[in-house]
Design an enzyme around this catalytic site. Structure first.
Site, PDB file in Angstrom:
ATOM      1  N   GLY A 122      -8.375 -19.748   3.927  1.00  0.00           N
ATOM      2  CA  GLY A 122      -8.548 -19.823   5.380  1.00  0.00           C
ATOM      3  C   GLY A 122      -9.752 -19.005   5.825  1.00  0.00           C
ATOM      4  N   ALA A 189      -4.806   9.085 -11.749  1.00  0.00           N
ATOM      5  CA  ALA A 189      -3.390   9.484 -11.852  1.00  0.00           C
ATOM      6  C   ALA A 189      -2.752   9.359 -10.476  1.00  0.00           C
ATOM      7  CB  ALA A 189      -3.275  10.920 -12.379  1.00  0.00           C
ATOM      8  N   GLU A 211      -7.978  11.964 -14.148  1.00  0.00           N
ATOM      9  CA  GLU A 211      -7.969  12.013 -12.678  1.00  0.00           C
ATOM     10  C   GLU A 211      -9.149  12.855 -12.196  1.00  0.00           C
ATOM     11  OE1 GLU A 211      -6.214  10.767  -9.883  1.00  0.00           O
ATOM     12  OE2 GLU A 211      -7.775  11.970  -8.945  1.00  0.00           O
ATOM     13  N   VAL A 245     -14.615  10.032 -15.162  1.00  0.00           N
ATOM     14  CA  VAL A 245     -15.035   9.043 -16.160  1.00  0.00           C
ATOM     15  C   VAL A 245     -16.488   8.672 -15.888  1.00  0.00           C
ATOM     16  CG1 VAL A 245     -14.631   6.688 -16.971  1.00  0.00           C
ATOM     17  CG2 VAL A 245     -12.700   8.210 -16.512  1.00  0.00           C
ATOM     18  N   ALA A 276      -7.291   2.217 -12.463  1.00  0.00           N
ATOM     19  CA  ALA A 276      -6.340   2.269 -11.331  1.00  0.00           C
ATOM     20  C   ALA A 276      -6.822   3.324 -10.341  1.00  0.00           C
ATOM     21  CB  ALA A 276      -4.937   2.583 -11.843  1.00  0.00           C
ATOM     22  N   ALA A 327       4.033  -2.422   1.077  1.00  0.00           N
ATOM     23  CA  ALA A 327       4.573  -3.723   1.456  1.00  0.00           C
ATOM     24  C   ALA A 327       5.377  -3.637   2.754  1.00  0.00           C
ATOM     25  CB  ALA A 327       5.452  -4.241   0.323  1.00  0.00           C
ATOM     26  N   HIS A 451      32.231  12.073  -2.173  1.00  0.00           N
ATOM     27  CA  HIS A 451      32.142  12.890  -3.383  1.00  0.00           C
ATOM     28  C   HIS A 451      32.727  12.120  -4.552  1.00  0.00           C
ATOM     29  CE1 HIS A 451      32.147  16.393  -5.976  1.00  0.00           C
ATOM     30  NE2 HIS A 451      33.398  16.090  -6.320  1.00  0.00           N
TER      31      HIS A 451
HETATM   32  P1  FAD Z   1      -1.171  -8.939  -0.167  1.00  0.00           P
HETATM   33  O1  FAD Z   1       0.164  -8.788  -0.745  1.00  0.00           O
HETATM   34  O2  FAD Z   1      -2.352  -8.514  -0.938  1.00  0.00           O
HETATM   35  O3  FAD Z   1      -1.291 -10.480   0.214  1.00  0.00           O
HETATM   36  C1  FAD Z   1      -2.457 -11.027   0.758  1.00  0.00           C
HETATM   37  C2  FAD Z   1      -2.457 -12.509   0.492  1.00  0.00           C
HETATM   38  O4  FAD Z   1      -3.520 -13.107   1.217  1.00  0.00           O
HETATM   39  C3  FAD Z   1      -2.683 -12.857  -0.978  1.00  0.00           C
HETATM   40  O5  FAD Z   1      -1.664 -13.723  -1.394  1.00  0.00           O
HETATM   41  C4  FAD Z   1      -4.032 -13.571  -0.986  1.00  0.00           C
HETATM   42  O6  FAD Z   1      -4.102 -14.630  -1.927  1.00  0.00           O
HETATM   43  C5  FAD Z   1      -4.070 -14.130   0.425  1.00  0.00           C
HETATM   44  N1  FAD Z   1      -5.425 -14.389   0.923  1.00  0.00           N
HETATM   45  C6  FAD Z   1      -6.482 -13.531   0.943  1.00  0.00           C
HETATM   46  N2  FAD Z   1      -7.526 -14.118   1.551  1.00  0.00           N
HETATM   47  C7  FAD Z   1      -7.123 -15.366   1.888  1.00  0.00           C
HETATM   48  C8  FAD Z   1      -7.749 -16.452   2.551  1.00  0.00           C
HETATM   49  N3  FAD Z   1      -9.008 -16.371   3.016  1.00  0.00           N
HETATM   50  N4  FAD Z   1      -7.053 -17.586   2.713  1.00  0.00           N
HETATM   51  C9  FAD Z   1      -5.774 -17.699   2.269  1.00  0.00           C
HETATM   52  N5  FAD Z   1      -5.116 -16.689   1.669  1.00  0.00           N
HETATM   53  C10 FAD Z   1      -5.785 -15.548   1.485  1.00  0.00           C
HETATM   54  N6  FAD Z   1       3.930  -1.390  -2.266  1.00  0.00           N
HETATM   55  C11 FAD Z   1       5.169  -0.955  -1.974  1.00  0.00           C
HETATM   56  O7  FAD Z   1       5.505  -0.812  -0.795  1.00  0.00           O
HETATM   57  N7  FAD Z   1       6.073  -0.676  -2.963  1.00  0.00           N
HETATM   58  C12 FAD Z   1       5.756  -0.813  -4.272  1.00  0.00           C
HETATM   59  O8  FAD Z   1       6.585  -0.554  -5.148  1.00  0.00           O
HETATM   60  C13 FAD Z   1       4.457  -1.261  -4.607  1.00  0.00           C
HETATM   61  N8  FAD Z   1       4.113  -1.430  -5.895  1.00  0.00           N
HETATM   62  C14 FAD Z   1       2.868  -1.908  -6.190  1.00  0.00           C
HETATM   63  C15 FAD Z   1       2.527  -2.061  -7.534  1.00  0.00           C
HETATM   64  C16 FAD Z   1       1.280  -2.546  -7.872  1.00  0.00           C
HETATM   65  C17 FAD Z   1       0.919  -2.710  -9.328  1.00  0.00           C
HETATM   66  C18 FAD Z   1       0.355  -2.912  -6.853  1.00  0.00           C
HETATM   67  C19 FAD Z   1      -0.986  -3.476  -7.193  1.00  0.00           C
HETATM   68  C20 FAD Z   1       0.688  -2.749  -5.514  1.00  0.00           C
HETATM   69  C21 FAD Z   1       1.942  -2.241  -5.175  1.00  0.00           C
HETATM   70  N9  FAD Z   1       2.321  -2.039  -3.851  1.00  0.00           N
HETATM   71  C22 FAD Z   1       3.563  -1.558  -3.549  1.00  0.00           C
HETATM   72  C23 FAD Z   1       1.406  -2.330  -2.745  1.00  0.00           C
HETATM   73  C24 FAD Z   1       1.776  -3.709  -2.129  1.00  0.00           C
HETATM   74  O9  FAD Z   1       1.715  -4.693  -3.123  1.00  0.00           O
HETATM   75  C25 FAD Z   1       0.822  -4.028  -0.991  1.00  0.00           C
HETATM   76  O10 FAD Z   1       0.823  -2.982  -0.046  1.00  0.00           O
HETATM   77  C26 FAD Z   1       1.260  -5.306  -0.299  1.00  0.00           C
HETATM   78  O11 FAD Z   1       1.288  -6.395  -1.180  1.00  0.00           O
HETATM   79  C27 FAD Z   1       0.315  -5.628   0.863  1.00  0.00           C
HETATM   80  O12 FAD Z   1       0.778  -6.763   1.510  1.00  0.00           O
HETATM   81  P2  FAD Z   1      -0.214  -7.724   2.308  1.00  0.00           P
HETATM   82  O13 FAD Z   1       0.618  -8.878   2.738  1.00  0.00           O
HETATM   83  O14 FAD Z   1      -0.965  -6.953   3.306  1.00  0.00           O
HETATM   84  O15 FAD Z   1      -1.294  -8.202   1.246  1.00  0.00           O
HETATM   85  P1  NAD Z   2      -4.178   5.721  -5.516  1.00  0.00           P
HETATM   86  O1  NAD Z   2      -5.088   5.996  -4.395  1.00  0.00           O
HETATM   87  O2  NAD Z   2      -2.735   6.024  -5.404  1.00  0.00           O
HETATM   88  O3  NAD Z   2      -4.694   6.482  -6.815  1.00  0.00           O
HETATM   89  C1  NAD Z   2      -5.994   6.330  -7.315  1.00  0.00           C
HETATM   90  C2  NAD Z   2      -6.367   7.608  -8.026  1.00  0.00           C
HETATM   91  O4  NAD Z   2      -7.555   7.392  -8.730  1.00  0.00           O
HETATM   92  C3  NAD Z   2      -6.623   8.770  -7.062  1.00  0.00           C
HETATM   93  O5  NAD Z   2      -5.843   9.876  -7.441  1.00  0.00           O
HETATM   94  C4  NAD Z   2      -8.110   9.012  -7.197  1.00  0.00           C
HETATM   95  O6  NAD Z   2      -8.462  10.369  -7.044  1.00  0.00           O
HETATM   96  C5  NAD Z   2      -8.349   8.557  -8.610  1.00  0.00           C
HETATM   97  N1  NAD Z   2      -9.749   8.166  -8.861  1.00  0.00           N
HETATM   98  C6  NAD Z   2     -10.579   7.457  -8.063  1.00  0.00           C
HETATM   99  N2  NAD Z   2     -11.771   7.281  -8.669  1.00  0.00           N
HETATM  100  C7  NAD Z   2     -11.689   7.896  -9.881  1.00  0.00           C
HETATM  101  C8  NAD Z   2     -12.589   8.056 -10.976  1.00  0.00           C
HETATM  102  N3  NAD Z   2     -13.813   7.535 -10.941  1.00  0.00           N
HETATM  103  N4  NAD Z   2     -12.170   8.740 -12.059  1.00  0.00           N
HETATM  104  C9  NAD Z   2     -10.907   9.259 -12.105  1.00  0.00           C
HETATM  105  N5  NAD Z   2     -10.017   9.136 -11.090  1.00  0.00           N
HETATM  106  C10 NAD Z   2     -10.402   8.465 -10.001  1.00  0.00           C
HETATM  107  O7  NAD Z   2      -4.431   4.169  -5.870  1.00  0.00           O
HETATM  108  P2  NAD Z   2      -3.697   3.239  -6.907  1.00  0.00           P
HETATM  109  O8  NAD Z   2      -2.832   4.009  -7.822  1.00  0.00           O
HETATM  110  O9  NAD Z   2      -4.746   2.350  -7.467  1.00  0.00           O
HETATM  111  O10 NAD Z   2      -2.778   2.395  -5.944  1.00  0.00           O
HETATM  112  C11 NAD Z   2      -3.369   1.664  -4.857  1.00  0.00           C
HETATM  113  C12 NAD Z   2      -2.411   1.565  -3.716  1.00  0.00           C
HETATM  114  O11 NAD Z   2      -1.376   0.643  -4.013  1.00  0.00           O
HETATM  115  C13 NAD Z   2      -1.699   2.877  -3.426  1.00  0.00           C
HETATM  116  O12 NAD Z   2      -2.449   3.646  -2.527  1.00  0.00           O
HETATM  117  C14 NAD Z   2      -0.427   2.460  -2.810  1.00  0.00           C
HETATM  118  O13 NAD Z   2      -0.613   2.355  -1.427  1.00  0.00           O
HETATM  119  C15 NAD Z   2      -0.187   1.073  -3.395  1.00  0.00           C
HETATM  120  N6  NAD Z   2       0.906   1.154  -4.382  1.00  0.00           N
HETATM  121  C16 NAD Z   2       2.123   1.583  -3.965  1.00  0.00           C
HETATM  122  C17 NAD Z   2       3.141   1.708  -4.875  1.00  0.00           C
HETATM  123  C18 NAD Z   2       4.475   2.190  -4.404  1.00  0.00           C
HETATM  124  O14 NAD Z   2       4.705   2.195  -3.204  1.00  0.00           O
HETATM  125  N7  NAD Z   2       5.359   2.593  -5.290  1.00  0.00           N
HETATM  126  C19 NAD Z   2       2.943   1.399  -6.204  1.00  0.00           C
HETATM  127  C20 NAD Z   2       1.689   0.980  -6.594  1.00  0.00           C
HETATM  128  C21 NAD Z   2       0.672   0.849  -5.668  1.00  0.00           C
END
Ligand code: FAD
Ligand code: NAD
Length: 478
Positions: A122, A189, A211, A245, A276, A327, A451
């Site tokens: 979109g 980290a 980190e 790094v 990451a 999310a 409890h």
């Molecule tokens: P997204 O989930 O990124 O969705 C965006 C969507 O838009 C995608 O499907 C993409 O294809 C679509 N899109 C983009 N541009 C277009 C376009 N032009 N046209 C049509 N479609 C398009 N958050 C938590 O709260 N708890 C967790 O445990 C957690 N674990 C995570 C673990 C990992 C490994 C990662 C990477 C993230 C995690 N997160 C977690 C973060 C969470 O996934 C995101 O905060 C969340 O998905 C964001 O939701 P969103 O709908 O804004 O975007």
């Molecule tokens: P993050 O911001 O949590 O961690 C990234 C880390 O990488 C930071 O500590 C930063 O200092 C470090 N970093 C950045 N550049 C670096 C470099 N050049 N060398 C070494 N370290 C470096 O980001 P993430 O772990 O990639 O996660 C992204 C986002 O996804 C999070 O902020 C979080 O909002 C979301 N997420 C949420 C969950 C959850 O809710 N459980 C799980 C996964 C991801």
């Protein structure tokens, strides 16, 4: 199918699909544009969260925790397991099945709510028109009274460590390995580094996290972060702070990581590398110039507290706007925007946003940390309770960690709750509810907790805030 809608949502992650469902519930004719292609190039709803984020990472965290307990944790309980076998491909395909079921579930919910899924990319044009470019590149134009942009985020890539096949990967790649890497390096980290580092560590990898910052989890209460650092270290996660790094190169099926710390320059040979280092808002191809939607200085779509952009009738929610990339934050913004479009009063309480790191033990928090309260000059009091004094934690054989509750000394209101320990993610809900309802610590102290449950630790932490905890020696008595 008419090409005009009350609302067009772009992106079907937890922000966009929830917004679309709430719009449809409120009687609006709704379409959602989504371009995601899953394995086998199958279009899928659910975004990052369902496909490569929250859900698949938790599926692997749960499975690997069971494996680790079976190998290392059951003997103390009087259970000896022998001949335990690890089947990584099966673990990965279980994860894929869960993803397919949940993303298919969203498709079912779209059908049930009469939402049109426009498969493709979109682009917002002028005058609230949206061009959808289908997977075969065919463009179609649509119009809407309101547009909600929910295009999410993507991993930040480091040009000095380019992704390469399945050896140097981002978080998505690290959910796909079919065997356990001998030695794994993670750059960053942060939350993803710790969660995915834990997955592979539990299966036997030697895991090193590099980190750049000199502090560990700076957004977490310092006492909890210190406890987490110690505990993860004992589990074998080798977390090296102040380590930058400088590059990587792949040689065959190994990768050399170059980095700098206070001792100078180093190299490390590993089997796999995960990058990451955070995520960035995804706006590529979403906004045409004529749409007139402004970005902020960090490249996020600029919105006010109600998620309105500078263009009336165009909203943006989720990872693509300011605030934590979570999310549930995106989903709540989706509900708020849908309700505001339909004329209801609705808001998101950004001050009461739960956060969880799904390691073992889990780390969970809401509200202010002690460090933030000190910096703000707030007169607060902390109440803590260690899980080592919880009967239920002892029965589970999981006694690490603590609950900390912070209260305003004048008003007795809860200012923050910080948990590291068993089921911290679930325990946090009680504090989130308490803060949302503006409960006092006395309210929690008066609440009967079953409890033996882990939730008694929350009760005791509340009691301990003014020296009334029963199962620990209090520092002061009322
Ligand atoms: P997204 O989930 O990124 O969705 C965006 C969507 O838009 C995608 O499907 C993409 O294809 C679509 N899109 C983009 N541009 C277009 C376009 N032009 N046209 C049509 N479609 C398009 N958050 C938590 O709260 N708890 C967790 O445990 C957690 N674990 C995570 C673990 C990992 C490994 C990662 C990477 C993230 C995690 N997160 C977690 C973060 C969470 O996934 C995101 O905060 C969340 O998905 C964001 O939701 P969103 O709908 O804004 O975007
Ligand atoms: P993050 O911001 O949590 O961690 C990234 C880390 O990488 C930071 O500590 C930063 O200092 C470090 N970093 C950045 N550049 C670096 C470099 N050049 N060398 C070494 N370290 C470096 O980001 P993430 O772990 O990639 O996660 C992204 C986002 O996804 C999070 O902020 C979080 O909002 C979301 N997420 C949420 C969950 C959850 O809710 N459980 C799980 C996964 C991801």
């Amino acid at each position: 199918m008419s090409n005009h809608y009350d609302v067009i949502v772009i992106g079907a992650g937890p922000a966009g699909y929830v917004a679309a469902i709430r719009c449809a519930q409120l009687g609006m004719k709704t379409a959602c544009v989504e371009k995601w292609l899953n394995k086998g190039d199958k279009p899928a709803l659910g975004g990052t969260c369902l496909n490569v984020g929250c859900i698949p990472s938790k599926a692997l965290l749960e499975a690997t925790e069971f494996y680790h307990s079976a190998v290392h944790g059951f003997e103390d309980l009087g259970i000896t397991c022998s001949d335990i076998k690890l089947d990584v491909p099966k673990m990965i395909s279980r994860k894929d099945k869960i993803v397919a079921e949940l993303t298919g579930g969203i498709e079912g919910l779209f059908k049930a709510n009469g939402i049109d899924w426009l498969v493709g990319t979109g682009t917002v044009l002028a005058d609230k028109k949206v061009r959808v470019t289908a997977l075969d590149d065919t463009p179609s134009n649509y119009s809407a009274n309101n547009i909600i942009i929910a295009t999410g985020s993507v991993p930040i890539d480091l040009p000095i460590t380019p992704l390469e096949s399945d050896v140097v990967v981002d978080s998505s790649g690290a959910l796909e390995w079919q065997s356990v890497p001998g030695k794994l390096c993670v750059i960053g980290a942060g939350i993803i580094g710790l969660e995915l580092g834990s997955v592979w560590r539990r299966l036997g990898s030697e895991v090193v996290l590099l980190e750049a910052m000199d502090s560990f989890l700076p957004m977490v209460d310092a006492q909890v972060a210190k406890d987490a650092m110690r505990t993860f270290g004992k589990q074998g996660l080798d977390i090296r702070l102040s380590t930058r790094v400088t590059g990587s190169s792949v040689n065959g099926d190994k990768v050399t990581v170059r980095y700098q710390d206070s001792d100078g320059d180093h190299e490390m040979l590993v089997d796999k590398l995960i990058v990451a280092v955070g995520r960035r808002a995804y706006v590529h191809g979403v906004l045409s110039d004529e749409a007139g939607v402004e970005l902020d200085e960090r490249g996020l779509i600029h919105v006010n507290d109600s998620c309105e952009t500078n263009v009336p009738g165009i909203y943006a929610i989720g990872d693509v706007v300011r605030g934590p990339m979570l999310a549930h934050k995106g989903s709540e913004e989706g509900v708020m925007v849908a309700e505001r479009i339909s004329g209801e009063t609705s808001s998101v309480n950004y001050d009461v946003m739960p956060n969880v790191i799904y390691t073992h033990p889990e780390v969970a928090w809401v509200g202010k940390t002690e460090e933030q309260l000190k910096a703000d000059g707030v007169d607060y009091q902390a109440g803590t309770f260690p899980f080592a004094a919880s009967g239920r934690a002892k029965a589970k054989g999981d006694v690490g960690g603590l609950v900390k509750i912070l209260r305003d000394k004048k008003t007795d209101r809860m200012l923050g709750a910080h948990i590291i320990g068993p089921s911290a993610s679930e325990l946090l809900g009680q504090s989130v509810l308490a803060m949302e309802f503006d409960a006092t610590i006395e309210d929690i102290a008066h609440t009967i907790h079953a409890h033996p449950t882990l939730s008694e630790a929350m009760h005791e932490a509340a009691l301990s805030a003014d020296g009334r905890a029963i199962h620990i020696a209090n520092r002061k008595r009322r």
